[in-house]
Design a protein around this motif. Structure first.
Motif, mmCIF file in Angstrom:
data_model
loop_
_atom_site.group_PDB
_atom_site.id
_atom_site.type_symbol
_atom_site.label_atom_id
_atom_site.label_comp_id
_atom_site.label_asym_id
_atom_site.label_seq_id
_atom_site.Cartn_x
_atom_site.Cartn_y
_atom_site.Cartn_z
ATOM 1 N N UNK A 137 7.435 6.627 6.204
ATOM 2 C CA UNK A 137 6.301 6.246 5.828
ATOM 3 C C UNK A 137 5.372 6.538 6.938
ATOM 4 N N UNK A 138 4.066 6.696 6.592
ATOM 5 C CA UNK A 138 2.924 6.910 7.535
ATOM 6 C C UNK A 138 2.949 5.808 8.505
ATOM 7 N N UNK A 139 2.992 6.070 10.035
ATOM 8 C CA UNK A 139 2.875 5.018 10.871
ATOM 9 C C UNK A 139 3.994 3.992 11.152
ATOM 10 N N UNK A 198 0.832 -1.231 -0.118
ATOM 11 C CA UNK A 198 0.061 -0.059 0.025
ATOM 12 C C UNK A 198 0.829 1.296 0.050
ATOM 13 N N UNK A 199 2.248 1.129 0.048
ATOM 14 C CA UNK A 199 3.123 2.270 -0.141
ATOM 15 C C UNK A 199 3.786 2.682 -1.555
ATOM 16 N N UNK A 200 3.970 3.941 -1.705
ATOM 17 C CA UNK A 200 4.734 4.142 -2.996
ATOM 18 C C UNK A 200 5.847 3.455 -2.935
ATOM 19 N N UNK A 212 -1.670 12.740 5.038
ATOM 20 C CA UNK A 212 -0.985 11.737 4.510
ATOM 21 C C UNK A 212 -0.994 12.354 2.948
ATOM 22 N N UNK A 213 -0.019 11.974 1.973
ATOM 23 C CA UNK A 213 0.050 12.089 0.458
ATOM 24 C C UNK A 213 -0.210 10.537 0.005
ATOM 25 N N UNK A 229 -1.663 4.665 -3.535
ATOM 26 C CA UNK A 229 -0.586 4.271 -2.777
ATOM 27 C C UNK A 229 -0.339 5.324 -1.670
ATOM 28 N N UNK A 230 -0.035 5.071 -0.561
ATOM 29 C CA UNK A 230 0.556 6.156 0.515
ATOM 30 C C UNK A 230 1.921 6.500 0.413
ATOM 31 N N UNK A 231 2.113 7.638 0.350
ATOM 32 C CA UNK A 231 3.370 8.231 0.153
ATOM 33 C C UNK A 231 3.963 8.804 1.501
ATOM 34 N N UNK A 232 4.778 9.600 1.427
ATOM 35 C CA UNK A 232 5.489 10.142 2.579
ATOM 36 C C UNK A 232 4.465 11.239 2.953
ATOM 37 N N UNK A 233 4.128 11.345 4.642
ATOM 38 C CA UNK A 233 3.139 12.293 5.118
ATOM 39 C C UNK A 233 3.639 13.683 4.864
#
Length: 133
Positions: free
Chosen positions: A78-80, A70-72, A119-120, A129-133
């Motif tokens: 990374x978030x969390x 789920x991440x870039x 979150x980005x 996908x989640x990227x850097x906050x």
């Protein structure tokens, strides 16, 4: 004299059943044509929200493979990342989508303390996908 034809026992049940099937199929076709496929009715905001919720759940359950999926690629901060499994999604306050990028204002509980984070996210193919906050 000709023999009378034997009496036939006819009922309308098969005809009624066939008509009912035709009506049900017609209703299903009408509903599907009006609503489209479920994927077409989901907004990008909802897709980002779904990615955020899945990410928090994967973090909470310790599923590192799901978190990574789920991440870039090449994510930094990374978030969390340091949250451990004591994390709970409280609310997704707002999602802002612009083209293939998005920001989500997320409220989470970390070890019992609530935090609001932004979150980005980036669209990669059909996924967010989640990227850097």
């Amino acid at each position: 004299m000709t023999d009378p034809e034997p009496e036939r026992s006819t009922t309308a049940a098969p005809i009624i059943a066939a008509a009912a099937v035709v009506v049900v199929v017609a209703v299903i076709i009408a509903v599907l044509s009006l609503t489209g496929s479920p994927d077409e009715n989901v907004s990008d905001n909802q897709r980002v929200g779904t990615a955020v919720a899945a990410y928090v759940e994967a973090t909470k359950s310790g599923d590192t493979a799901a978190v990574a999926a789920l991440q870039c690629p090449g994510i930094v901060n990374a978030p969390l990342a340091d949250a451990g499994t004591e994390v709970e999604l409280k609310n997704i306050e707002e999602v802002r989508v612009k083209d293939d990028t998005a920001e989500a204002d997320v409220r989470v509980s970390l070890d019992g303390t609530e935090e609001s984070l932004t979150w980005s996210a980036t669209r990669v193919g059909d996924d967010w996908l989640l990227c850097s906050p």
